[in-house]
Write an enzyme that holds these catalytic residues in place. Sequence first.
Site, PDB file in Angstrom:
ATOM      1  N   VAL A  13       0.850  -1.194   0.000  1.00  0.00           N
ATOM      2  CA  VAL A  13       0.000   0.000   0.000  1.00  0.00           C
ATOM      3  C   VAL A  13       0.886   1.246   0.000  1.00  0.00           C
ATOM      4  O   VAL A  13       1.834   1.352   0.778  1.00  0.00           O
ATOM      5  CB  VAL A  13      -0.937   0.018   1.221  1.00  0.00           C
ATOM      6  CG1 VAL A  13      -1.826   1.259   1.196  1.00  0.00           C
ATOM      7  CG2 VAL A  13      -1.802  -1.243   1.252  1.00  0.00           C
ATOM      8  N   GLY A 107       8.283  -8.159  13.559  1.00  0.00           N
ATOM      9  CA  GLY A 107       7.833  -7.695  12.246  1.00  0.00           C
ATOM     10  C   GLY A 107       7.597  -6.195  12.243  1.00  0.00           C
ATOM     11  O   GLY A 107       6.973  -5.659  13.167  1.00  0.00           O
ATOM     12  N   PRO A 108       8.094  -5.491  11.231  1.00  0.00           N
ATOM     13  CA  PRO A 108       7.915  -4.033  11.171  1.00  0.00           C
ATOM     14  C   PRO A 108       6.467  -3.599  11.245  1.00  0.00           C
ATOM     15  O   PRO A 108       6.145  -2.574  11.850  1.00  0.00           O
ATOM     16  CB  PRO A 108       8.535  -3.667   9.816  1.00  0.00           C
ATOM     17  CG  PRO A 108       9.479  -4.770   9.498  1.00  0.00           C
ATOM     18  CD  PRO A 108       8.864  -6.002  10.084  1.00  0.00           C
ATOM     19  N   ASP A 109       5.569  -4.365  10.624  1.00  0.00           N
ATOM     20  CA  ASP A 109       4.152  -4.000  10.657  1.00  0.00           C
ATOM     21  C   ASP A 109       3.606  -4.004  12.080  1.00  0.00           C
ATOM     22  O   ASP A 109       2.781  -3.164  12.441  1.00  0.00           O
ATOM     23  CB  ASP A 109       3.343  -4.949   9.767  1.00  0.00           C
ATOM     24  CG  ASP A 109       3.540  -6.421  10.121  1.00  0.00           C
ATOM     25  OD1 ASP A 109       4.622  -6.791  10.624  1.00  0.00           O
ATOM     26  OD2 ASP A 109       2.603  -7.220   9.876  1.00  0.00           O
ATOM     27  N   THR A 132      -2.152 -11.393   6.016  1.00  0.00           N
ATOM     28  CA  THR A 132      -1.783 -12.743   5.571  1.00  0.00           C
ATOM     29  C   THR A 132      -1.749 -13.683   6.769  1.00  0.00           C
ATOM     30  O   THR A 132      -2.180 -14.840   6.692  1.00  0.00           O
ATOM     31  CB  THR A 132      -0.410 -12.713   4.872  1.00  0.00           C
ATOM     32  OG1 THR A 132      -0.468 -11.773   3.786  1.00  0.00           O
ATOM     33  CG2 THR A 132      -0.060 -14.085   4.329  1.00  0.00           C
ATOM     34  N   THR A 184     -21.970 -27.420   0.999  1.00  0.00           N
ATOM     35  CA  THR A 184     -20.528 -27.422   1.259  1.00  0.00           C
ATOM     36  C   THR A 184     -19.964 -26.016   1.412  1.00  0.00           C
ATOM     37  O   THR A 184     -19.180 -25.744   2.332  1.00  0.00           O
ATOM     38  CB  THR A 184     -19.783 -28.145   0.112  1.00  0.00           C
ATOM     39  OG1 THR A 184     -20.287 -29.479   0.006  1.00  0.00           O
ATOM     40  CG2 THR A 184     -18.288 -28.192   0.392  1.00  0.00           C
TER      41      THR A 184
END
Length: 258
Positions: A13, A107-109, A132, A184
């Site tokens: 982004v 993690g940087p995020d 993710t 299903t």
Amino acid sequence: MLLCIDCGNTNTVFSVWDGADFAATWRIATDHRRTADEYFVWLNTLMQLKGLQGRISEAIISSTAPRVVFNLRVLCNRYFDCRPYVVGKPGCELPVAPRVDVGTTVGPDRLVNTVAGFDRHGGDLIVVDFGTATTFDVVAPDGAYIGGVIAPGVNLSLEALHMAAAALPHVDVTKPQGVIGTNTVACIQSGVYWGYIGLVEGIVRQIRMERDRPMKVIATGGLASLFDLGFDLFDKVEDDLTMHGLRLIFDYNKGLGA
């Protein structure tokens, strides 16, 4: 103007901060093969549509995909004539250092979300990020990141189910009308949706018990609003949390003269 880049494992982004607000935000699939020149052709076209071309003078990057960082750095150096700050790398400081096991790389995020969450909501906070991976970041009273939880992301779980069981179709994530599916697709959607509702409720409950204090819960990420429908899982859903954090970290480093 400031260019904030949040590079995740699935999407990257780009947002432009004009000093008062984010003037524009664009999203592109994360691909380590994409060159700086390709980034610029794509980005410059979009900036022209917003009248922003030629106005970027600073940049900051957060990336969970290390192989992408080089070309993002080149993009900033070559086309915007600036040296970007990169969260988690030397030369980019945090307002409060994380308190985790020695040798642990956060993690940087997660660091960016911690800074943003603390700025808006204070400490004793849990930040749930539906990316993710589905992550839970715990923020101390002084704003330090002190650990958290990593679980498979919603779409990742669906993809794994589809790949491991060829007879099962790939379905979209949505809130089902009821828990009991009568076909299903409905069964899979129910399992994923209600399963992640239970995951969030259970992990938040255990964190609160372990911390033995009230903890506010905020959510971010593409699917956050879906899991907020009709429930009291979160005190707030923050769509722009990561970009807000990147801007804060940039301002902090500029103030240090870093």
